[in-house]
Design a protein around this motif. Structure first.
Motif, short mmCIF file in Angstrom:
data_model
loop_
_atom_site.label_atom_id
_atom_site.label_comp_id
_atom_site.label_asym_id
_atom_site.label_seq_id
_atom_site.Cartn_x
_atom_site.Cartn_y
_atom_site.Cartn_z
N ASN A 54 40.52 0.29 13.12
CA ASN A 54 41.51 1.31 13.07
C ASN A 54 42.44 1.53 14.25
O ASN A 54 43.23 2.53 14.03
CB ASN A 54 40.75 2.55 12.62
CG ASN A 54 39.97 2.60 11.43
OD1 ASN A 54 40.36 1.66 10.57
ND2 ASN A 54 38.98 3.38 11.30
N GLY A 55 42.22 1.02 15.31
CA GLY A 55 42.90 0.93 16.42
C GLY A 55 42.67 2.05 17.17
O GLY A 55 43.51 2.81 17.74
N ASP A 56 41.58 2.73 16.99
CA ASP A 56 41.11 3.90 18.03
C ASP A 56 40.75 3.42 19.26
O ASP A 56 40.02 2.55 19.30
CB ASP A 56 39.74 4.58 17.23
CG ASP A 56 40.36 5.43 15.88
OD1 ASP A 56 41.49 5.73 15.70
OD2 ASP A 56 39.24 5.69 15.25
N PRO A 57 41.12 4.13 20.16
CA PRO A 57 40.77 3.77 21.56
C PRO A 57 39.39 3.98 21.95
O PRO A 57 38.73 5.03 21.66
CB PRO A 57 41.84 4.45 22.51
CG PRO A 57 42.11 5.74 21.63
CD PRO A 57 42.09 5.33 20.30
N LEU A 58 38.80 2.98 22.57
CA LEU A 58 37.19 3.12 22.88
C LEU A 58 37.20 3.40 24.32
O LEU A 58 36.61 2.63 25.18
CB LEU A 58 36.59 1.53 22.61
CG LEU A 58 36.39 1.47 20.99
CD1 LEU A 58 35.91 0.20 20.76
CD2 LEU A 58 35.39 2.38 20.62
N GLY A 59 37.75 4.50 24.78
CA GLY A 59 37.74 4.93 26.09
C GLY A 59 36.32 5.79 26.51
O GLY A 59 35.21 5.83 25.83
N PRO A 60 36.33 6.37 27.59
CA PRO A 60 35.10 6.97 28.22
C PRO A 60 34.77 8.07 27.07
O PRO A 60 33.29 8.09 26.99
CB PRO A 60 35.34 7.54 29.31
CG PRO A 60 36.50 6.54 29.86
CD PRO A 60 37.31 6.14 28.80
#
Length: 349
Positions: A54-60
């Motif tokens: 889905n292109g969701d950012p996997l940030g902190p």
């Protein structure tokens, strides 16, 4: 490939993933990505793949949410994790603000000192007046900086107080039985360790009472779990009224309760247990919805006094053996450890 080689290979993939995503390899993040890369948690891996698709950012922040969802087992653990992360962030913010304010104040002090030197050397009234105006401006800027810093520190202190309150609430809930509102077994074991340590250090008396509702299983089966839960709450309320500030009453499990009585030897604890038995036995139970007579309720109790230095399990074993003796000899009784002569066995229902 042996187990060690596999673990090192996965670890390298984890660190590469952290670098690629720009997230720190904290213990939580390492566990999250090691578990994903090893394939040990299919549900976690499915969620990560879905987020990537889905292109969701996997940030902190997203990693923290995944860690809480898949690795924390209770609301208390999630609260502790959130509060801990925020406290760590607050500490960094305070450090940065203090360092920044310190640098700015040092620079302001240097400017003020330079202006003071020029005033001392210059004899022209007009120039002195101009320099005094600049000096006043610097003083006002320093004062404004300090006021702003004070406001920031007050805001941080208020947030820390809120986080502390949240942590304390989580601790209380983790040590509370949700049905009766009494302490639970975890709280009992913590308090027992505290009181036993105090007893060894100061000689303070300590006794344990183990209470069990007579024929509770039959009662529960006959009238239903809702009535059974109500009975547990009734007994809990009676027990609560007979403990003092330093004592503890807890639901140990099922229909079994424990009382830790500080400053109480065996005789004093027996007297407390007898008063509880009499009060419970005087209750006439009736179903509020139907008006049905449910009869009278009775309890049995075993009492033992702590012997400083003994294993804590031994104290409970003696009180539990006394409870069994009360059950074996007719129920609706309070028995002291000194009255036990029969071999230890599991209490009767």
């Amino acid at each position: 490939m042996d187990h060690a080689s596999t673990a090192f290979d996965i670890a390298e993939r984890v660190y590469a993933t952290c670098r690629r995503l720009g997230i720190p390899p904290t213990p939580e993040n390492y566990l999250l990505w090691y578990t994903h890369c090893s394939g040990d948690h299919p549900a976690l891996s499915r969620m990560i793949r879905l987020l990537e698709e889905n292109g969701d950012p996997l940030g902190p922040e997203r990693c923290r949410e995944l860690y809480e969802r898949f690795f924390l087992r209770s609301d208390m653990e999630r609260t502790v994790a959130r509060c801990g992360a925020r406290l760590e962030q607050l500490m960094r913010e305070v450090e940065e603000q203090l360092q920044g304010a310190g640098r700015r104040n040092e620079e302001a002090c240097d400017r003020i000192a330079a202006l003071g030197g020029r005033i001392a050397r210059d004899g022209d009234p007009g120039e002195i007046c101009r320099l005094a105006g600049r000096l006043l401006g610097e003083a006002k800027r320093v004062a404004a900086e300090l006021r702003m810093l004070s406001g920031q520190m007050h805001a941080k202190a208020a947030e820390v107080a809120t986080l502390r309150s949240s942590l304390e609430q989580a601790r209380r809930e983790a040590e509370q039985d949700p049905l009766t509102g009494l302490a639970n077994r975890k709280a009992y074991e913590r308090r027992l360790r505290e009181l036993a340590r105090e007893s060894m250090e100061t000689g303070r008396l300590l006794s344990l009472v183990v209470v069990d509702i007579d024929h509770f299983k039959s009662f529960n089966d006959m009238y239903g779990h809702k009535v059974g839960d109500a009975v547990l709450r009734v007994v809990a309320e009676v027990l609560r009224r007979h403990v003092r500030q330093d004592d503890l009453v807890a639901r140990y499990g099922g229909e079994e309760f424990v009382l830790l009585l500080a400053d109480a030897g065996l005789d004093a604890a027996l007297a407390v247990a007898e008063r509880i038995r009499e009060e419970v036995g005087a209750r006439h139970l009736r179903d509020r919805r139907t008006g049905r007579d449910l009869g009278r309720l009775t309890i049995s109790a075993g009492v033992a006094e702590y012997r400083p230095g003994e294993p804590l399990e031994e104290l409970f074993r003696r009180a539990d053996a006394a409870l069994y003796e009360a059950k074996r000899t007719g129920r609706n009784r309070v028995v002291a450890e000194t009255e036990v002569s029969a071999p230890d066995a599991a209490p009767l229902p």
